[in-house]
Scaffold this active site. Structure first.
Site, mmCIF file in Angstrom:
data_model
loop_
_atom_site.group_PDB
_atom_site.id
_atom_site.type_symbol
_atom_site.label_atom_id
_atom_site.label_comp_id
_atom_site.label_asym_id
_atom_site.label_seq_id
_atom_site.Cartn_x
_atom_site.Cartn_y
_atom_site.Cartn_z
ATOM 1 N N ILE A 14 -0.171 5.211 12.044
ATOM 2 C CA ILE A 14 -0.839 6.424 10.714
ATOM 3 C C ILE A 14 -1.208 6.047 9.655
ATOM 4 O O ILE A 14 -2.157 6.641 8.787
ATOM 5 C CB ILE A 14 0.622 7.001 10.661
ATOM 6 C CG1 ILE A 14 0.688 8.326 9.321
ATOM 7 C CG2 ILE A 14 1.359 6.424 9.700
ATOM 8 C CD1 ILE A 14 1.787 8.834 9.511
ATOM 9 N N ARG A 37 4.883 -7.877 10.971
ATOM 10 C CA ARG A 37 5.540 -8.388 11.948
ATOM 11 C C ARG A 37 4.784 -10.033 12.470
ATOM 12 O O ARG A 37 5.185 -10.728 12.905
ATOM 13 C CB ARG A 37 6.318 -8.535 12.746
ATOM 14 C CG ARG A 37 7.344 -7.139 12.264
ATOM 15 C CD ARG A 37 8.668 -6.521 12.815
ATOM 16 N NE ARG A 37 7.687 -5.412 13.743
ATOM 17 C CZ ARG A 37 8.228 -5.143 14.748
ATOM 18 N NH1 ARG A 37 9.857 -5.188 15.360
ATOM 19 N NH2 ARG A 37 7.518 -3.866 15.558
ATOM 20 N N TYR A 58 6.219 -9.113 5.272
ATOM 21 C CA TYR A 58 6.728 -8.127 3.820
ATOM 22 C C TYR A 58 7.074 -8.789 2.634
ATOM 23 O O TYR A 58 6.965 -8.456 2.062
ATOM 24 C CB TYR A 58 7.625 -7.082 4.976
ATOM 25 C CG TYR A 58 7.263 -6.459 6.403
ATOM 26 C CD1 TYR A 58 6.056 -6.409 6.599
ATOM 27 C CD2 TYR A 58 8.533 -6.291 7.162
ATOM 28 C CE1 TYR A 58 6.055 -5.954 7.990
ATOM 29 C CE2 TYR A 58 8.319 -5.630 8.428
ATOM 30 C CZ TYR A 58 7.158 -5.736 9.024
ATOM 31 O OH TYR A 58 6.413 -4.589 9.483
ATOM 32 N N LEU A 74 7.252 1.742 8.054
ATOM 33 C CA LEU A 74 7.718 0.984 9.407
ATOM 34 C C LEU A 74 8.709 2.845 9.986
ATOM 35 O O LEU A 74 9.315 3.199 9.166
ATOM 36 C CB LEU A 74 8.958 0.267 8.061
ATOM 37 C CG LEU A 74 7.900 -0.832 7.634
ATOM 38 C CD1 LEU A 74 8.865 -1.734 6.989
ATOM 39 C CD2 LEU A 74 7.075 -1.680 8.773
ATOM 40 N N HIS A 79 13.420 2.237 6.610
ATOM 41 C CA HIS A 79 12.107 2.922 4.819
ATOM 42 C C HIS A 79 12.861 2.925 3.925
ATOM 43 O O HIS A 79 12.668 2.563 2.713
ATOM 44 C CB HIS A 79 12.519 5.219 5.465
ATOM 45 C CG HIS A 79 11.229 5.087 5.843
ATOM 46 N ND1 HIS A 79 11.163 6.265 6.548
ATOM 47 C CD2 HIS A 79 10.486 4.586 7.069
ATOM 48 C CE1 HIS A 79 10.183 6.373 6.881
ATOM 49 N NE2 HIS A 79 9.310 5.225 7.639
ATOM 50 N N LYS A 97 7.681 9.591 5.580
ATOM 51 C CA LYS A 97 9.043 10.651 5.853
ATOM 52 C C LYS A 97 10.092 10.367 7.143
ATOM 53 O O LYS A 97 9.158 10.136 7.948
ATOM 54 C CB LYS A 97 8.846 12.232 5.711
ATOM 55 C CG LYS A 97 7.645 12.469 6.826
ATOM 56 C CD LYS A 97 7.784 13.011 8.286
ATOM 57 C CE LYS A 97 6.658 12.012 9.306
ATOM 58 N NZ LYS A 97 7.634 12.381 10.262
#
Length: 326
Positions: A14, A37, A58, A74, A79, A97
C-alpha cells in the site's frame, strides 16, 4: 524546502499509493527513510522509489533524529506496538487502519499521543476527500434519519494473505469492515449500540464476512456489511434513509477513480459527482497540516477508540473474541 521528513516501516504494497505518490504532490514532504525485516527488500524498495536512507531495523528508523514522522503500514497486530514506539521516540505517526487490534490498545495510543503532544492520524483516507463532507451535508437534508447501511465487500481468495491471520489481528471486519463501521458512525452522527452480528468464518476465529445491526442514539437503525470472501463479491456503498428522502453512494473509498452519488429530497432526485484529487493526497496534506499547525486531523486516536469499541462489540455479538485478546 523540506518541512516534514517521513520514514516508512516496511515495504508494504500500500505504501506507494498511500505515501510515495502523494509525497510528490504535497509540498514540503520527503519520504526520507525506509526499514524492513529483510534489508534486501528495503534496499530494492528504496532504489525503486528514490528513498535516500535504508535503516537496518524499525528501531533504527524511529531513532533517526532526522525523521519527523513515521508511516506505519505493518500488519494490524503491529500497529499499536510500533506507533507507541514511534511516539516514545518523539515521532508523529500516520498509521494504517485499524489503528489498533482493539479498543484497549487504541486507548493506549491516545494516551501516549497526548502525553508527548504528537500527532497520530489513522489512515481512513476517504474521510479527507470532499465527497465525505458532501455526504454528511446531504444527510442533513434528509430529515429524521431512519436507517443507515454501509458495505465494503471485495474478493480476496488468496487465503494465505495476512488479512486472514488471527495472530496478526486479521478478519473481514478488521480490514474492510473498519471502513464500513467508520462511515456508518460518520453518517449516523453518533456512537451506535451493536444489537446483533453474524460472521462467516474462513478458519476458527477469523471472519471472511461479517454483518451487524446497529442502533444510533437518535433511534435510527444501522447495518454494516464487510466481506473478503462471500457471495457479495464487490460492493462499496452507503445508503441513508430519512423522513424526507434518501441518499445512495457508490465507491466512497476511491471517489477520484469513479463514484456515484444520488439523493432524493421531497421527491426531487439529483445526481452529483464530487471532483477532487486522490484521497491519499488529501490525507497526506492534512497530516502535514496537523504536524505543523495542530489543525486538520479528522481521524485522531479519540475517533479510533470509538471505532474500535464498535468493532470489538461486533465480534462479541458474533460469538468471536476481539482481536488481540486471545
Amino acid at each position: 524546502m523540506i518541512r516534514v521528513r517521513i520514514g516508512t516501516l516496511g515495504a508494504a504494497r500500500i505504501t506507494p499509493s498511500a505515501l510515495i505518490k502523494p509525497a510528490k504532490l504535497v509540498p514540503g514532504v520527503e519520504v526520507a527513510a525506509v526499514a524492513a525485516r529483510d534489508r534486501s527488500r528495503a534496499e530494492a524498495f528504496a532504489a525503486k522509489h528514490a528513498i535516500p536512507v535504508v535503516h537496518e531495523s524499525y528501531e533504527a528508523l524511529i531513532a533517526d533524529p532526522s525523521i519527523d514522522a513515521v508511516y506505519n503500514p505493518l500488519p494490524n497486530a503491529r500497529h499499536a506496538e510500533w506507533t507507541l514506539r514511534a511516539l516514545e521516540a518523539g515521532k508523529h505517526v500516520l498509521c494504517e487502519k485499524p489503528l489498533a487490534s482493539n479498543e484497549s490498545e487504541a486507548r493506549s495510543v491516545a494516551e501516549a499521543a497526548d502525553k508527548h503532544g504528537l500527532v497520530v492520524m489513522e489512515a481512513f483516507h476517504y474521510r479527507y476527500h470532499p465527497l465525505a463532507d458532501r455526504m454528511v451535508s446531504i444527510v442533513g437534508e434528509l430529515g429524521e434519519i431512519k436507517q443507515i447501511e454501509t458495505w465494503l465487500c471485495f474478493p480476496l481468495p488468496r487465503f494465505s494473505d495476512i488479512r486472514y491471520s488471527l495472530p496478526l489481528s486479521g478478519g473481514a471486519l478488521m480490514d474492510a469492515g473498519c471502513y464500513a463501521v467508520h462511515l456508518a458512525r460518520l453518517l449516523g452522527g453518533g456512537e451506535p449500540t451493536v444489537r446483533a452480528a453474524r460472521a462467516l468464518l474462513r478458519s476458527p476465529g477469523v471472519d471472511r464476512a461479517m454483518s451487524a445491526s446497529l442502533e444510533f442514539p437518535s433511534g435510527a437503525t444501522g447495518r454494516v456489511n464487510a466481506s473478503l470472501w462471500s457471495s457479495q463479491l464487490l460492493k462499496i456503498s452507503a445508503r441513508v434513509v430519512g423522513s424526507r428522502g434518501q441518499m445512495r453512494v457508490f465507491n466512497f473509498i476511491a471517489p477520484q477513480a469513479f463514484h456515484r452519488l444520488s439523493y432524493t429530497v421531497d421527491g426531487v432526485t439529483k445526481r452529483e459527482r464530487v471532483a477532487g484529487e486522490a484521497t491519499y493526497t488529501y490525507q497526506l496534506r492534512a497530516f502535514v497540516s496537523a504536524v505543523e499547525t495542530g489543525e486538520g486531523n479528522l481521524t485522531p486516536p479519540s475517533d479510533s477508540i470509538a471505532n474500535m469499541a464498535v468493532i470489538d462489540e461486533i465480534y462479541r455479538k458474533a460469538g468471536l473474541a476481539p482481536r488481540g485478546t486471545i
